[in-house]
Write a protein that holds these residues in place. Structure first.
Motif, PDB file in Angstrom:
ATOM      1  N   GLN A 222       0.832  -1.207   0.000  1.00 58.29           N
ATOM      2  CA  GLN A 222       0.000   0.000   0.000  1.00 58.29           C
ATOM      3  C   GLN A 222       0.872   1.263   0.000  1.00 58.29           C
ATOM      4  OE1 GLN A 222      -0.338  -2.146   3.058  1.00 58.29           O
ATOM      5  NE2 GLN A 222      -1.146  -3.581   1.553  1.00 58.29           N
ATOM      6  N   SER A 223       0.402   2.273  -0.707  1.00 64.39           N
ATOM      7  CA  SER A 223       1.107   3.560  -0.749  1.00 64.39           C
ATOM      8  C   SER A 223       0.637   4.489   0.359  1.00 64.39           C
ATOM      9  CB  SER A 223       0.880   4.239  -2.106  1.00 64.39           C
ATOM     10  OG  SER A 223      -0.517   4.381  -2.361  1.00 64.39           O
ATOM     11  N   LEU A 224      -0.663   4.441   0.674  1.00 60.85           N
ATOM     12  CA  LEU A 224      -1.257   5.281   1.717  1.00 60.85           C
ATOM     13  C   LEU A 224      -2.602   4.689   2.074  1.00 60.85           C
ATOM     14  CD1 LEU A 224      -1.428   9.143   1.961  1.00 60.85           C
ATOM     15  CD2 LEU A 224      -3.545   7.842   2.104  1.00 60.85           C
ATOM     16  N   SER A 225      -2.952   4.741   3.338  1.00 59.22           N
ATOM     17  CA  SER A 225      -4.271   4.305   3.769  1.00 59.22           C
ATOM     18  C   SER A 225      -4.851   5.343   4.714  1.00 59.22           C
ATOM     19  CB  SER A 225      -4.183   2.948   4.479  1.00 59.22           C
ATOM     20  OG  SER A 225      -5.447   2.581   4.999  1.00 59.22           O
ATOM     21  N   VAL A 226      -6.067   5.775   4.427  1.00 66.95           N
ATOM     22  CA  VAL A 226      -6.715   6.783   5.262  1.00 66.95           C
ATOM     23  C   VAL A 226      -8.170   6.401   5.480  1.00 66.95           C
ATOM     24  CG1 VAL A 226      -7.246   8.216   3.228  1.00 66.95           C
ATOM     25  CG2 VAL A 226      -7.298   9.237   5.504  1.00 66.95           C
ATOM     26  N   SER A 227      -8.621   6.522   6.720  1.00 70.14           N
ATOM     27  CA  SER A 227     -10.039   6.433   7.020  1.00 70.14           C
ATOM     28  C   SER A 227     -10.547   7.857   7.227  1.00 70.14           C
ATOM     29  CB  SER A 227     -10.283   5.606   8.283  1.00 70.14           C
ATOM     30  OG  SER A 227     -11.632   5.747   8.703  1.00 70.14           O
TER      31      SER A 227
ATOM     32  N   GLN B 234     -11.599  14.522  -2.063  1.00 63.85           N
ATOM     33  CA  GLN B 234     -10.286  15.111  -1.780  1.00 63.85           C
ATOM     34  C   GLN B 234      -9.186  14.059  -1.837  1.00 63.85           C
ATOM     35  OE1 GLN B 234     -11.829  17.284   1.873  1.00 63.85           O
ATOM     36  NE2 GLN B 234     -10.053  18.527   1.384  1.00 63.85           N
ATOM     37  N   TRP B 235      -9.425  12.911  -1.217  1.00 62.76           N
ATOM     38  CA  TRP B 235      -8.392  11.876  -1.170  1.00 62.76           C
ATOM     39  C   TRP B 235      -8.221  11.174  -2.505  1.00 62.76           C
ATOM     40  CZ3 TRP B 235      -4.674  11.667   2.211  1.00 62.76           C
ATOM     41  CH2 TRP B 235      -4.853  12.304   3.433  1.00 62.76           C
ATOM     42  N   LEU B 236      -9.286  11.068  -3.286  1.00 64.53           N
ATOM     43  CA  LEU B 236      -9.147  10.540  -4.648  1.00 64.53           C
ATOM     44  C   LEU B 236      -8.209  11.431  -5.458  1.00 64.53           C
ATOM     45  CD1 LEU B 236     -12.834   9.509  -5.364  1.00 64.53           C
ATOM     46  CD2 LEU B 236     -10.864   7.965  -5.499  1.00 64.53           C
ATOM     47  N   GLN B 237      -8.387  12.730  -5.324  1.00 63.11           N
ATOM     48  CA  GLN B 237      -7.515  13.669  -6.037  1.00 63.11           C
ATOM     49  C   GLN B 237      -6.071  13.554  -5.556  1.00 63.11           C
ATOM     50  OE1 GLN B 237      -8.664  17.776  -5.644  1.00 63.11           O
ATOM     51  NE2 GLN B 237      -7.104  18.506  -7.045  1.00 63.11           N
ATOM     52  N   ILE B 238      -5.886  13.448  -4.229  1.00 61.82           N
ATOM     53  CA  ILE B 238      -4.533  13.326  -3.670  1.00 61.82           C
ATOM     54  C   ILE B 238      -3.841  12.070  -4.203  1.00 61.82           C
ATOM     55  CG2 ILE B 238      -3.259  12.837  -1.533  1.00 61.82           C
ATOM     56  CD1 ILE B 238      -5.334  14.704  -0.118  1.00 61.82           C
ATOM     57  N   LEU B 239      -4.541  10.942  -4.179  1.00 62.17           N
ATOM     58  CA  LEU B 239      -3.934   9.692  -4.629  1.00 62.17           C
ATOM     59  C   LEU B 239      -3.754   9.656  -6.143  1.00 62.17           C
ATOM     60  CD1 LEU B 239      -5.673   7.101  -2.282  1.00 62.17           C
ATOM     61  CD2 LEU B 239      -3.336   7.949  -2.166  1.00 62.17           C
ATOM     62  N   ASP B 240      -4.658  10.305  -6.862  1.00 61.17           N
ATOM     63  CA  ASP B 240      -4.514  10.358  -8.321  1.00 61.17           C
ATOM     64  C   ASP B 240      -3.255  11.124  -8.721  1.00 61.17           C
ATOM     65  OD1 ASP B 240      -5.729   9.550 -10.829  1.00 61.17           O
ATOM     66  OD2 ASP B 240      -6.133  11.677 -11.198  1.00 61.17           O
ATOM     67  N   GLU B 241      -2.859  12.084  -7.890  1.00 62.06           N
ATOM     68  CA  GLU B 241      -1.668  12.894  -8.178  1.00 62.06           C
ATOM     69  C   GLU B 241      -0.406  12.331  -7.508  1.00 62.06           C
ATOM     70  OE1 GLU B 241      -2.797  16.733  -6.788  1.00 62.06           O
ATOM     71  OE2 GLU B 241      -4.218  17.095  -8.441  1.00 62.06           O
TER      72      GLU B 241
ATOM     73  N   ILE C 105     -10.768  11.153 -12.419  1.00 66.80           N
ATOM     74  CA  ILE C 105      -9.691  10.292 -11.916  1.00 66.80           C
ATOM     75  C   ILE C 105      -9.148   9.416 -13.044  1.00 66.80           C
ATOM     76  CG2 ILE C 105      -9.082   8.482 -10.264  1.00 66.80           C
ATOM     77  CD1 ILE C 105      -9.596  11.237  -9.030  1.00 66.80           C
ATOM     78  N   ASP C 106      -7.850   9.470 -13.221  1.00 68.88           N
ATOM     79  CA  ASP C 106      -7.202   8.700 -14.284  1.00 68.88           C
ATOM     80  C   ASP C 106      -6.770   7.309 -13.831  1.00 68.88           C
ATOM     81  OD1 ASP C 106      -7.385  10.793 -16.163  1.00 68.88           O
ATOM     82  OD2 ASP C 106      -5.623  11.771 -15.282  1.00 68.88           O
ATOM     83  N   LYS C 107      -6.439   7.167 -12.563  1.00 66.24           N
ATOM     84  CA  LYS C 107      -5.948   5.878 -12.079  1.00 66.24           C
ATOM     85  C   LYS C 107      -7.117   4.914 -11.846  1.00 66.24           C
ATOM     86  CE  LYS C 107      -1.720   7.722 -10.099  1.00 66.24           C
ATOM     87  NZ  LYS C 107      -0.970   8.108  -8.891  1.00 66.24           N
ATOM     88  N   PRO C 108      -6.866   3.609 -11.961  1.00 71.05           N
ATOM     89  CA  PRO C 108      -7.942   2.637 -11.744  1.00 71.05           C
ATOM     90  C   PRO C 108      -8.400   2.607 -10.289  1.00 71.05           C
ATOM     91  CG  PRO C 108      -5.836   1.514 -12.024  1.00 71.05           C
ATOM     92  CD  PRO C 108      -5.588   2.959 -12.342  1.00 71.05           C
ATOM     93  N   VAL C 109      -9.708   2.439 -10.118  1.00 71.88           N
ATOM     94  CA  VAL C 109     -10.307   2.404  -8.789  1.00 71.88           C
ATOM     95  C   VAL C 109     -11.131   1.130  -8.643  1.00 71.88           C
ATOM     96  CG1 VAL C 109     -11.833   3.569  -7.141  1.00 71.88           C
ATOM     97  CG2 VAL C 109     -10.428   4.925  -8.717  1.00 71.88           C
TER      98      VAL C 109
END
Length: 294
Positions: free
Chosen positions: A171-176, A189-196, A225-229
């Motif tokens: 995992q790169s980052l995990s946030v609840s 917000q977190w989708l944008q953070i992880l996408d970048e 969002i460009d990255k797969p989810v």
């Protein structure tokens, strides 16, 4: 954001929401936990941390603090968070559950004006595996890698991390983001953070009944969002007329579709936008591999 091993971190409050084990785990993980704040306990040590009466006293001694972890009782959260913001802290993690909604409204207005990131309330915090642990997540379930996790749940967050780790997917980052009725930062917000985020290759989004956060996230994924989810929605078999205690809407919802806030509504939103949805946590690693390989 400043989420590095050099980030200076303080704990506000020592209540039942945090234990000596959690503090020791953060320190052992390399988190730069410099002090605690507990009014009336200044000059003492709690869990081997020097304790101050005020946040500004910590800033005077250690310089600008990057993150505070708030563990006070729910009705004290607003005062603690406003004190942190006034002392220049721009990352706030609220472990305490059950913060009064109007207190959160007031806090979020102030946080937005000061460009402060608020995670929680009712959140186990953030972990960047191998780098920093902020909160109560069990670090033993995590391993460094390229899958980001964003969740509304507490225990499900690290249960899914464990499934990924068992499957060899770090995992790169995990946030609840927290599971109270009103929380600070959002899925979007977190989708944008992880996408970048250069370290993140794929994202796992974990939702549950209550509110419309997942539906909004599904639309944002399709648009921006460009990255797969990969998504997972808990509580599929929860009674439709019931709200989960920690995720229920603030008041009766009038003029909305009967399925609003239900797991069924959230599943439909992701399915319509062709976001893969796992039926159970153990299926998530397989779906993550599929979307990465595409």
């Amino acid at each position: 954001m400043n989420l590095t091993p050099n980030s200076k971190v303080v704990i506000q409050g020592f209540s039942e929401f945090i234990s000596a084990t959690h503090v020791a785990q953060m320190i052992a993980y390399g988190t730069n936990l410099v002090a605690g704040v507990n009014p009336g306990c200044g000059g003492q040590k709690i869990y081997d941390l020097p304790v101050f009466d005020l946040v500004e006293q910590v800033v005077d001694k250690f310089g600008l603090i990057d993150t505070t972890i708030i563990c006070v009782h729910p009705y004290q959260v607003l005062d603690a968070a406003l004190e942190a913001i006034a002392s220049g802290i721009r990352q706030i993690i609220i472990i305490s559950p059950g913060v009064p909604p109007l207190d959160m409204v007031q806090l979020l207005r102030k946080a937005e004006a000061k460009e402060t990131l608020v995670v929680g309330p009712n959140s186990p915090g953030i972990i960047i595996p191998g780098k920093i642990l902020l909160g109560t997540q069990p670090s033993e379930f995590y391993t460094p890698g390229s899958v980001g996790i964003i969740s509304r749940s507490t225990t499900l967050t690290y249960e899914i991390a464990r499934e990924l780790t068992k499957a060899g997917l770090g995992q790169s980052l995990s946030v609840s983001i927290g599971s109270d009725a009103i929380v600070g930062s959002s899925f979007i917000q977190w989708l944008q953070i992880l996408d970048e985020d250069d370290a993140t290759e794929a994202i796992v989004l974990v939702g549950q009944p209550g509110g419309g956060r997942e539906e909004a996230a599904a639309r944002y994924i399709a648009e921006a969002i460009d990255k797969p989810v990969v998504a997972y929605i808990a509580g599929i078999n929860a009674p439709p007329a019931k709200h989960w205690r920690q995720t229920g809407t603030l008041a009766a919802v009038i003029g909305r579709h009967p399925d609003f806030g239900s797991a069924k509504s959230k599943l439909a939103a992701f399915s319509q936008l062709k976001v893969p949805v796992a039926e159970r946590p153990s299926q998530i690693p397989q779906l993550v591999r599929q979307v990465i390989n595409k």
